[in-house]
Scaffold this motif. Structure first.
Motif, PDB file in Angstrom:
ATOM      1  N   ASP A 118       0.815  -1.214   0.000  1.00 13.42           N
ATOM      2  CA  ASP A 118       0.000   0.000   0.000  1.00 13.42           C
ATOM      3  C   ASP A 118       0.847   1.260   0.000  1.00 13.42           C
ATOM      4  N   VAL A 119       2.154   1.092  -0.016  1.00 11.26           N
ATOM      5  CA  VAL A 119       3.060   2.245   0.038  1.00 11.26           C
ATOM      6  C   VAL A 119       2.915   3.094  -1.226  1.00 11.26           C
ATOM      7  N   GLU A 120       2.651   4.379  -1.038  1.00 11.46           N
ATOM      8  CA  GLU A 120       2.530   5.307  -2.146  1.00 11.46           C
ATOM      9  C   GLU A 120       3.758   6.205  -2.270  1.00 11.46           C
ATOM     10  N   VAL A 121       4.367   6.522  -1.131  1.00  9.83           N
ATOM     11  CA  VAL A 121       5.474   7.483  -1.102  1.00  9.83           C
ATOM     12  C   VAL A 121       6.698   6.829  -0.469  1.00  9.83           C
ATOM     13  N   SER A 122       7.812   6.864  -1.189  1.00  8.15           N
ATOM     14  CA  SER A 122       9.083   6.366  -0.653  1.00  8.15           C
ATOM     15  C   SER A 122      10.040   7.538  -0.497  1.00  8.15           C
ATOM     16  N   VAL A 123      10.477   7.766   0.743  1.00  7.34           N
ATOM     17  CA  VAL A 123      11.438   8.837   1.016  1.00  7.34           C
ATOM     18  C   VAL A 123      12.806   8.202   1.246  1.00  7.34           C
ATOM     19  N   VAL A 124      13.776   8.591   0.455  1.00  6.89           N
ATOM     20  CA  VAL A 124      15.127   8.045   0.569  1.00  6.89           C
ATOM     21  C   VAL A 124      16.022   9.083   1.224  1.00  6.89           C
ATOM     22  N   LEU A 125      16.756   8.646   2.240  1.00  7.36           N
ATOM     23  CA  LEU A 125      17.720   9.508   2.928  1.00  7.36           C
ATOM     24  C   LEU A 125      19.117   9.014   2.579  1.00  7.36           C
ATOM     25  N   PRO A 126      19.837   9.690   1.652  1.00  3.35           N
ATOM     26  CA  PRO A 126      21.197   9.269   1.313  1.00  3.35           C
ATOM     27  C   PRO A 126      22.128   9.534   2.491  1.00  3.35           C
ATOM     28  N   ALA A 127      22.744   8.473   3.010  1.00  2.00           N
ATOM     29  CA  ALA A 127      23.520   8.610   4.240  1.00  2.00           C
ATOM     30  C   ALA A 127      24.949   8.109   4.055  1.00  2.00           C
ATOM     31  N   TYR A 128      25.909   8.984   4.344  1.00  2.00           N
ATOM     32  CA  TYR A 128      27.318   8.578   4.335  1.00  2.00           C
ATOM     33  C   TYR A 128      27.968   9.138   5.597  1.00  2.00           C
ATOM     34  N   ASN A 129      28.286   8.223   6.514  1.00  2.00           N
ATOM     35  CA  ASN A 129      28.899   8.598   7.800  1.00  2.00           C
ATOM     36  C   ASN A 129      28.053   9.650   8.525  1.00  2.00           C
ATOM     37  N   GLU A 130      26.799   9.276   8.796  1.00  2.71           N
ATOM     38  CA  GLU A 130      25.849  10.200   9.435  1.00  2.71           C
ATOM     39  C   GLU A 130      25.437   9.686  10.822  1.00  2.71           C
ATOM     40  N   GLU A 131      26.350   9.060  11.540  1.00  2.00           N
ATOM     41  CA  GLU A 131      25.991   8.456  12.819  1.00  2.00           C
ATOM     42  C   GLU A 131      25.460   9.476  13.832  1.00  2.00           C
ATOM     43  N   ASP A 132      25.890  10.741  13.712  1.00  2.33           N
ATOM     44  CA  ASP A 132      25.473  11.757  14.685  1.00  2.33           C
ATOM     45  C   ASP A 132      24.090  12.329  14.398  1.00  2.33           C
ATOM     46  N   PHE A 134       0.461  14.179   7.237  1.00  4.48           N
ATOM     47  CA  PHE A 134      -0.402  14.390   6.069  1.00  4.48           C
ATOM     48  C   PHE A 134      -0.620  13.130   5.227  1.00  4.48           C
ATOM     49  N   LEU A 135      -0.058  12.008   5.655  1.00  3.44           N
ATOM     50  CA  LEU A 135      -0.256  10.757   4.919  1.00  3.44           C
ATOM     51  C   LEU A 135      -0.731   9.664   5.872  1.00  3.44           C
ATOM     52  N   PRO A 136      -1.504   8.689   5.361  1.00  6.53           N
ATOM     53  CA  PRO A 136      -1.874   7.537   6.189  1.00  6.53           C
ATOM     54  C   PRO A 136      -0.622   6.773   6.633  1.00  6.53           C
ATOM     55  N   GLU A 137      -0.729   6.085   7.757  1.00  6.37           N
ATOM     56  CA  GLU A 137       0.429   5.422   8.350  1.00  6.37           C
ATOM     57  C   GLU A 137       1.059   4.387   7.415  1.00  6.37           C
ATOM     58  N   ASP A 138       0.227   3.696   6.624  1.00  6.16           N
ATOM     59  CA  ASP A 138       0.758   2.635   5.767  1.00  6.16           C
ATOM     60  C   ASP A 138       1.040   3.104   4.342  1.00  6.16           C
ATOM     61  N   ALA A 139       0.998   4.436   4.109  1.00  2.95           N
ATOM     62  CA  ALA A 139       1.145   4.951   2.744  1.00  2.95           C
ATOM     63  C   ALA A 139       2.560   5.416   2.435  1.00  2.95           C
ATOM     64  N   PHE A 140       3.474   5.286   3.390  1.00  7.82           N
ATOM     65  CA  PHE A 140       4.826   5.785   3.137  1.00  7.82           C
ATOM     66  C   PHE A 140       5.860   4.874   3.783  1.00  7.82           C
ATOM     67  N   GLU A 141       7.062   4.998   3.299  1.00  2.67           N
ATOM     68  CA  GLU A 141       8.222   4.314   3.875  1.00  2.67           C
ATOM     69  C   GLU A 141       9.407   5.259   3.854  1.00  2.67           C
ATOM     70  N   VAL A 142      10.321   5.073   4.794  1.00  9.33           N
ATOM     71  CA  VAL A 142      11.549   5.872   4.866  1.00  9.33           C
ATOM     72  C   VAL A 142      12.725   4.919   4.700  1.00  9.33           C
ATOM     73  N   ILE A 143      13.525   5.167   3.678  1.00 10.55           N
ATOM     74  CA  ILE A 143      14.649   4.276   3.360  1.00 10.55           C
ATOM     75  C   ILE A 143      15.964   4.982   3.655  1.00 10.55           C
ATOM     76  N   VAL A 144      16.775   4.382   4.507  1.00  8.91           N
ATOM     77  CA  VAL A 144      18.127   4.886   4.742  1.00  8.91           C
ATOM     78  C   VAL A 144      19.039   4.243   3.716  1.00  8.91           C
ATOM     79  N   ALA A 145      19.475   5.040   2.720  1.00 10.70           N
ATOM     80  CA  ALA A 145      20.370   4.530   1.674  1.00 10.70           C
ATOM     81  C   ALA A 145      21.794   4.730   2.163  1.00 10.70           C
ATOM     82  N   GLU A 146      22.263   3.758   2.901  1.00  8.05           N
ATOM     83  CA  GLU A 146      23.566   3.847   3.567  1.00  8.05           C
ATOM     84  C   GLU A 146      24.659   3.452   2.576  1.00  8.05           C
ATOM     85  N   ASP A 147      25.502   4.417   2.264  1.00  9.47           N
ATOM     86  CA  ASP A 147      26.414   4.301   1.120  1.00  9.47           C
ATOM     87  C   ASP A 147      27.839   3.970   1.554  1.00  9.47           C
ATOM     88  N   GLY A 148      28.052   2.702   1.927  1.00  4.71           N
ATOM     89  CA  GLY A 148      29.399   2.251   2.262  1.00  4.71           C
ATOM     90  C   GLY A 148      30.030   3.029   3.392  1.00  4.71           C
TER      91      GLY A 148
END
Length: 607
Positions: free
Chosen positions: A3-17, A33-47
């Motif tokens: 049911d996911v409509e919106v995917s938010v990607v967070l590009p992360a490189y050495n962001e531990e803080d 502003f979105l239903p609970e099951d309509a979105f996902e948050v993806i941590v794109a952890e880049d090596g």
């Protein structure tokens, strides 16, 4: 089915803080502003080299709306985004910088602009009149210059291309991503520019923005990296589509015709044709045989170069590859045949493109060095025999000759400069080959130590490493050097036999003049102005011969010799090239097209 409509990607490189707070704020803002099951948050952890992977994994375990996509090595900012978007579930793809420099109250407008179907792409802007953005000079001045260049060179209508706050409709992303070549900081710009060119609707809206942390502006990435990407994209979108095979051939032919028409203003074409008609055909044929003998040597030399790099190939195959590449240089401008050879050895023998181009660089250095060495030997020989007076007089201007003598002096000065540069290049390569220091990484490191600089250094290192390998192999270095001497000697002998065909005795002075004329003519051919350097070789050859032979050879005769000499060499090249294409089943047109881009290597990454 998700049911996911919106995917938010967070590009992360050495962001531990910051990554844990960023994920929390993102979830809270989306949930407003979105239903609970309509979105996902993806941590794109880049090596990452810090604790970011562990934190991202924990966050994903604690909340089903969070996903962690891991890469074993750096993909680059653009590469990490593409990798994550390909694996996202939503139809609206969003990303923003993890430092949350853009006010998150704008997130709803960003998402809904695309989710509603009104726009294909949406992007925040820090440079619209109504926005509030704290732009220190260290960030603001480079940003203004960069965006001005993009608008001017790439004809973009947007004001801010690098704001890390963007959204894409999945269909638009999937249509655009395969055409985007950059994997780093220019990825955003290339996506936006190509979206406009492809007719997708793009919304740019003002955002409040506040810088967080130190600026990441740096010389290599922002000046050399992104500046070169602007030029590359401009070439791809505006120039290359207009340079068809017909246009290339037409432009080269037009240049030759213009040169010939201008030549008729001071030279009677009938005189040249009469001079050529009087040449001895037997000696002209002998010159063709002599020149043909140099081609197996070219194949053997190329074999030795590749062998020192770890590639063992037969000299006959490599002779064919050289024939095909040189034929490509005759047919297409801009020395496209050089890339053709890299394509042939890649397609037929799986030799990587960087090694193919590095082997070409080795050849060029040895060719230039050989010209210089032969020139020195000839001059010393003339001095030892007392036969150099005429030559020295022409070079120094003591012999009458007016403007022609001055032109000869200029040509010799150019040849000397190139020769010194060649010697310097060989000395530098040999010295670096025997040094334990990483000169490439050290030089680039003085300019920048960021990830893009590391990427640039890696590409250069791979190229230079192959060149240094040849220089570090003493036996291979000697064999390549001796083969180069023989090749160039046969090239000069070909021209001397043409002189003899026109009835001129091969005196020591004429031998020296012949060498200089051939060498400077070939240097002129390096300029990618006409296919095969036709017109350039003849002009440079004539400019050298006339002032340096004040006792007898005039402009018409010198030009006639140059035309016949070049025609003999080109005829041998074409015959060998056509034969080699049939033997190796290579289409020259396809080779030129395929050689324009090197194969990309798929990076390893895991979900």
């Amino acid at each position: 089915m998700t049911d996911v409509e919106v995917s938010v990607v967070l590009p992360a490189y050495n962001e531990e803080d910051t990554i844990e707070r960023t994920v929390s704020v993102t979830l809270e803002t989306l949930a407003a502003f979105l239903p609970e099951d309509a979105f996902e948050v993806i941590v794109a952890e880049d090596g990452c080299a810090d604790r970011t992977p562990e934190i991202a994994t924990r966050l994903a375990d604690e909340d089903d709306r969070v996903r962690h996509i891991h890469s074993d090595r750096r993909l680059g900012r653009g590469g990490a985004l593409e990798y994550a978007f390909d694996r996202a579930d939503g139809q609206t793809l969003v990303y923003f910088d993890t430092d949350l420099a853009t006010d998150m109250r704008h997130l709803e407008e960003l998402v809904e602009s695309v989710r509603s179907g009104e726009y294909d792409v949406a992007t925040g802007s820090r440079w619209m009149p109504e926005n509030r953005a704290d732009r220190p000079a260290k960030r603001g001045i480079p940003s203004i210059g960069y965006n001005t260049l993009v608008r001017g060179v790439l004809r973009s209508d947007l004001k801010d291309h690098q704001c890390g706050f963007k959204a894409f409709d999945r269909q638009a992303f999937e249509a655009l991503a395969p055409s985007v070549q950059d994997e780093h900081w220019f990825w955003d710009t290339e996506m936006l520019v190509k979206a406009q060119r492809r007719g997708f609707s793009v919304k740019e809206f003002a955002v409040d923005w506040e810088p967080k942390g130190d600026s990441k502006v740096d010389i290599v990435r922002d000046v050399f990296g992104m500046g070169s990407q602007i030029l590359r994209t401009g070439w791809e979108l505006s120039v290359r589509p207009r340079i068809t095979r017909r246009v290339s051939l037409g432009a080269g032919t037009a240049l030759v015709v213009v040169a010939l028409l201008l030549m008729t203003q001071y030279l009677n074409p009938h005189t040249v044709l009469n001079e050529m008609a009087g040449a001895d055909p037997a000696l002209v044929g002998a010159s063709a045989v002599v020149y043909a003998l140099s081609w197996p040597l070219r194949g053997a030399r190329y074999r030795d170069i590749l062998q020192s790099m770890g590639f063992r190939e037969r000299w006959d195959f490599l002779t064919g590859a050289v024939f095909i590449s040189q034929t490509g240089n005759l047919v297409f401008p801009a020395r496209a045949g050089d890339a053709v050879r890299a394509y042939v050895v890649k397609a037929r023998r799986s030799i990587p493109y960087p090694s193919g181009f590095a082997s070409l660089a080795v050849e060029r250095v040895f060719d230039l060095l050989t010209i210089t060495l032969l020139a020195g030997v000839v001059l010393m020989g003339l001095a030892a025999t007392g036969s150099a007076d005429t030559l020295v007089g022409a070079v120094t201007g003591d012999v009458a000759g007016g403007d022609a003598a001055a032109s000869g002096q200029t040509a010799i000065a150019v040849a000397a400069f190139v020769g010194v540069a060649a010697i310097g290049s060989v000395v530098a390569i040999v010295a670096s080959a025997h040094s334990d220091r990483n000169l490439v990484r050290r030089t680039v490191g003085r300019l920048s130590d960021d990830s893009y600089a590391d990427y640039v250094a890696g590409v250069v290192e791979r190229f230079v490493g192959d060149v240094q390998t040849v220089a570090g192999d003493g036996r291979s270095f000697a064999r390549v050097g001796l083969a180069s001497l023989a090749i160039w000697a046969l090239d000069v002998v070909t021209a001397l036999l043409v002189f003899a065909a026109f009835g001129y005795p091969l005196t020591p002075s004429l031998v020296a003049v012949g060498f200089f004329a051939v060498s400077v003519g070939n240097l002129a051919k390096v300029l990618p102005l006409t296919p095969g350097g036709v017109g350039l070789y003849e002009g440079a050859f004539t400019v050298i011969v006339v002032p340096l032979t004040p006792a007898g050879i005039g402009v018409a005769t010198a030009l006639s010799v140059a035309i016949v000499d070049h025609a003999v060499k080109n005829a041998v090249t074409i015959v060998g090239g056509v034969t080699s294409m049939a033997w190796l089943n290579v289409s020259l047109t396809k080779a030129v097209e395929e050689s324009r881009t090197a194969a990309d290597v798929e990076p390893e990454a895991t979900d």
